[in-house]
Design a protein around this motif. Structure first.
Motif, PDB file in Angstrom:
ATOM      1  N   ASP A 136      33.961   6.631   8.856  1.00  0.00           N
ATOM      2  CA  ASP A 136      34.457   6.484   7.482  1.00  0.00           C
ATOM      3  C   ASP A 136      33.326   5.925   6.626  1.00  0.00           C
ATOM      4  O   ASP A 136      33.128   4.706   6.541  1.00  0.00           O
ATOM      5  CB  ASP A 136      35.669   5.557   7.476  1.00  0.00           C
ATOM      6  N   LEU A 137      32.569   6.806   5.975  1.00  0.00           N
ATOM      7  CA  LEU A 137      31.406   6.358   5.213  1.00  0.00           C
ATOM      8  C   LEU A 137      31.787   5.515   4.000  1.00  0.00           C
ATOM      9  O   LEU A 137      31.123   4.508   3.730  1.00  0.00           O
ATOM     10  CB  LEU A 137      30.548   7.557   4.802  1.00  0.00           C
ATOM     11  N   PRO A 138      32.818   5.876   3.237  1.00  0.00           N
ATOM     12  CA  PRO A 138      33.177   5.015   2.102  1.00  0.00           C
ATOM     13  C   PRO A 138      33.554   3.595   2.531  1.00  0.00           C
ATOM     14  O   PRO A 138      33.166   2.615   1.872  1.00  0.00           O
ATOM     15  CB  PRO A 138      34.362   5.750   1.463  1.00  0.00           C
ATOM     16  N   ASP A 139      34.312   3.472   3.609  1.00  0.00           N
ATOM     17  CA  ASP A 139      34.655   2.137   4.095  1.00  0.00           C
ATOM     18  C   ASP A 139      33.407   1.393   4.553  1.00  0.00           C
ATOM     19  O   ASP A 139      33.241   0.199   4.258  1.00  0.00           O
ATOM     20  CB  ASP A 139      35.648   2.247   5.260  1.00  0.00           C
ATOM     21  N   ALA A 140      32.512   2.085   5.258  1.00  0.00           N
ATOM     22  CA  ALA A 140      31.279   1.454   5.720  1.00  0.00           C
ATOM     23  C   ALA A 140      30.428   0.990   4.546  1.00  0.00           C
ATOM     24  O   ALA A 140      29.801  -0.076   4.604  1.00  0.00           O
ATOM     25  CB  ALA A 140      30.495   2.420   6.602  1.00  0.00           C
ATOM     26  N   LEU A 141      30.396   1.769   3.472  1.00  0.00           N
ATOM     27  CA  LEU A 141      29.614   1.379   2.301  1.00  0.00           C
ATOM     28  C   LEU A 141      30.120   0.047   1.745  1.00  0.00           C
ATOM     29  O   LEU A 141      29.323  -0.837   1.407  1.00  0.00           O
ATOM     30  CB  LEU A 141      29.690   2.465   1.226  1.00  0.00           C
ATOM     31  N   GLU A 142      31.431  -0.110   1.660  1.00  0.00           N
ATOM     32  CA  GLU A 142      31.994  -1.367   1.155  1.00  0.00           C
ATOM     33  C   GLU A 142      31.609  -2.527   2.060  1.00  0.00           C
ATOM     34  O   GLU A 142      31.318  -3.636   1.588  1.00  0.00           O
ATOM     35  CB  GLU A 142      33.510  -1.269   1.036  1.00  0.00           C
ATOM     36  N   ARG A 143      31.610  -2.291   3.357  1.00  0.00           N
ATOM     37  CA  ARG A 143      31.253  -3.355   4.292  1.00  0.00           C
ATOM     38  C   ARG A 143      29.782  -3.744   4.136  1.00  0.00           C
ATOM     39  O   ARG A 143      29.430  -4.929   4.224  1.00  0.00           O
ATOM     40  CB  ARG A 143      31.569  -2.926   5.721  1.00  0.00           C
ATOM     41  N   LEU A 144      28.924  -2.758   3.898  1.00  0.00           N
ATOM     42  CA  LEU A 144      27.506  -3.055   3.695  1.00  0.00           C
ATOM     43  C   LEU A 144      27.283  -3.831   2.402  1.00  0.00           C
ATOM     44  O   LEU A 144      26.429  -4.722   2.348  1.00  0.00           O
ATOM     45  CB  LEU A 144      26.689  -1.764   3.689  1.00  0.00           C
ATOM     46  N   VAL A 145      28.037  -3.507   1.371  1.00  0.00           N
ATOM     47  CA  VAL A 145      27.965  -4.292   0.130  1.00  0.00           C
ATOM     48  C   VAL A 145      28.298  -5.754   0.431  1.00  0.00           C
ATOM     49  O   VAL A 145      27.592  -6.684   0.026  1.00  0.00           O
ATOM     50  CB  VAL A 145      28.914  -3.721  -0.937  1.00  0.00           C
ATOM     51  N   GLY A 146      29.382  -5.953   1.180  1.00  0.00           N
ATOM     52  CA  GLY A 146      29.800  -7.305   1.516  1.00  0.00           C
ATOM     53  C   GLY A 146      28.791  -8.062   2.365  1.00  0.00           C
ATOM     54  O   GLY A 146      28.680  -9.290   2.263  1.00  0.00           O
ATOM     55  N   LEU A 147      28.044  -7.328   3.187  1.00  0.00           N
ATOM     56  CA  LEU A 147      27.049  -7.938   4.057  1.00  0.00           C
ATOM     57  C   LEU A 147      25.737  -8.246   3.332  1.00  0.00           C
ATOM     58  O   LEU A 147      24.878  -8.924   3.886  1.00  0.00           O
ATOM     59  CB  LEU A 147      26.766  -7.028   5.250  1.00  0.00           C
ATOM     60  N   GLY A 148      25.581  -7.721   2.127  1.00  0.00           N
ATOM     61  CA  GLY A 148      24.393  -8.027   1.347  1.00  0.00           C
ATOM     62  C   GLY A 148      23.254  -7.037   1.482  1.00  0.00           C
ATOM     63  O   GLY A 148      22.105  -7.363   1.132  1.00  0.00           O
ATOM     64  N   PHE A 149      23.538  -5.823   1.934  1.00  0.00           N
ATOM     65  CA  PHE A 149      22.490  -4.812   2.019  1.00  0.00           C
ATOM     66  C   PHE A 149      22.065  -4.371   0.620  1.00  0.00           C
ATOM     67  O   PHE A 149      22.873  -4.300  -0.309  1.00  0.00           O
ATOM     68  CB  PHE A 149      22.976  -3.597   2.810  1.00  0.00           C
ATOM     69  N   THR A 150      20.783  -4.041   0.508  1.00  0.00           N
ATOM     70  CA  THR A 150      20.230  -3.567  -0.755  1.00  0.00           C
ATOM     71  C   THR A 150      20.507  -2.096  -0.967  1.00  0.00           C
ATOM     72  O   THR A 150      20.781  -1.648  -2.085  1.00  0.00           O
ATOM     73  CB  THR A 150      18.702  -3.797  -0.779  1.00  0.00           C
ATOM     74  N   ARG A 151      20.410  -1.326   0.128  1.00  0.00           N
ATOM     75  CA  ARG A 151      20.602   0.124   0.028  1.00  0.00           C
ATOM     76  C   ARG A 151      20.990   0.682   1.389  1.00  0.00           C
ATOM     77  O   ARG A 151      20.865   0.002   2.408  1.00  0.00           O
ATOM     78  CB  ARG A 151      19.346   0.822  -0.501  1.00  0.00           C
TER      79      ARG A 151
END
Length: 248
Positions: A136-151
């Protein structure tokens, strides 16, 4: 709109060349035949001693194969991040990291990722293409935002960016500037402008390599299995020119 260009490479001379022709950033790796592994600390130090402007993103991946790591392998990754951060960095050069970690069942390993991002100390952090293996790429993207990834480096969950363009466009819209979407996978001069138009990505990632014939062996014994690849100016210039023609 300026489209950021990132060259994926494993050669020190290629970094210098990429800077000289105008690329914005490099992803510095070893082991590109395995999808990229951590370069030696000597390689990173040699690069930083030779650049004055270009961004340097260092791959942190202790081995090829999958992306589920043992505690010892996580310790290796943390030690590599610390070693890179201890190097002198020229003024005007941004150093960051490219990394990822999954659980054995193929989900984001959020506790490990949180440790790795924290170890980067506020430096830019890119989630590598392990992202494209997730369910689930959209869900993973939200998790990466929460983790503090830049890109996140992605081809939209497909083999190439051209095939994954609809998902790339959806991820760009979802990201809404909170995290960068770095398009990588089959990006070349002939298709980069159309990719940017179709998806709205503002960063692209590509190889710019040409083959070099194996060296001669006086004894006939050789440890080269074929031509090796080195970074060349032409492919970088071609991508930059294509974006320039298209207003990027």
């Amino acid at each position: 709109m300026h489209v950021v260009t990132e060259v994926c490479l494993d050669d020190v001379d290629g970094v210098v060349l990429s800077e000289s022709v105008g690329a914005d950033r490099v992803e510095l790796c070893a082991g590109l035949v395995e999808g990229g592994t951590t370069p030696s600390i000597g390689t990173v130090a040699a690069v930083l001693a030779r650049v004055s402007r270009i961004g340097v993103q260092v791959m942190i991946r202790p081995r090829g194969g999958g992306f589920a790591y043992s505690p010892a392998e996580v310790d290796v990754m943390l030690a590599d991040i610390a070693a890179v951060r201890a190097l002198p960095v020229p003024p005007g050069v941004a150093v960051g990291f490219v990394l990822g970690a999954l659980t054995p069942d193929g989900a984001l390993d959020e506790p490990v990722l949180a440790r790795l991002v924290e170890a980067c100390g506020g430096a830019p952090v890119t989630m590598h293409k392990a992202f494209d293996t997730l369910a689930d790429l959209p869900d993973a993207l939200e998790r990466l935002v929460g983790l503090g990834f830049t890109r996140v480096l992605t081809s939209g969950g497909a083999r190439t960016c051209a095939e994954g363009a609809p998902m790339l466009a959806a991820l760009v819209e979802q990201a809404a500037g909170r995290i960068g979407v770095l398009a990588g996978g089959g990006v070349r001069a002939h298709n980069v402008a159309e990719l940017v138009r179709r998806t709205g990505v503002q960063e692209v990632h590509f190889r710019a390599s040409v083959p070099v014939a194996p060296a001669a062996s006086a004894s006939g014994v050789s440890y080269e299995t074929g031509p090796r690849l080195v970074t060349a100016a032409g492919p970088v210039r071609d991508v930059l020119a294509a974006l320039e023609r298209d207003g990027g």
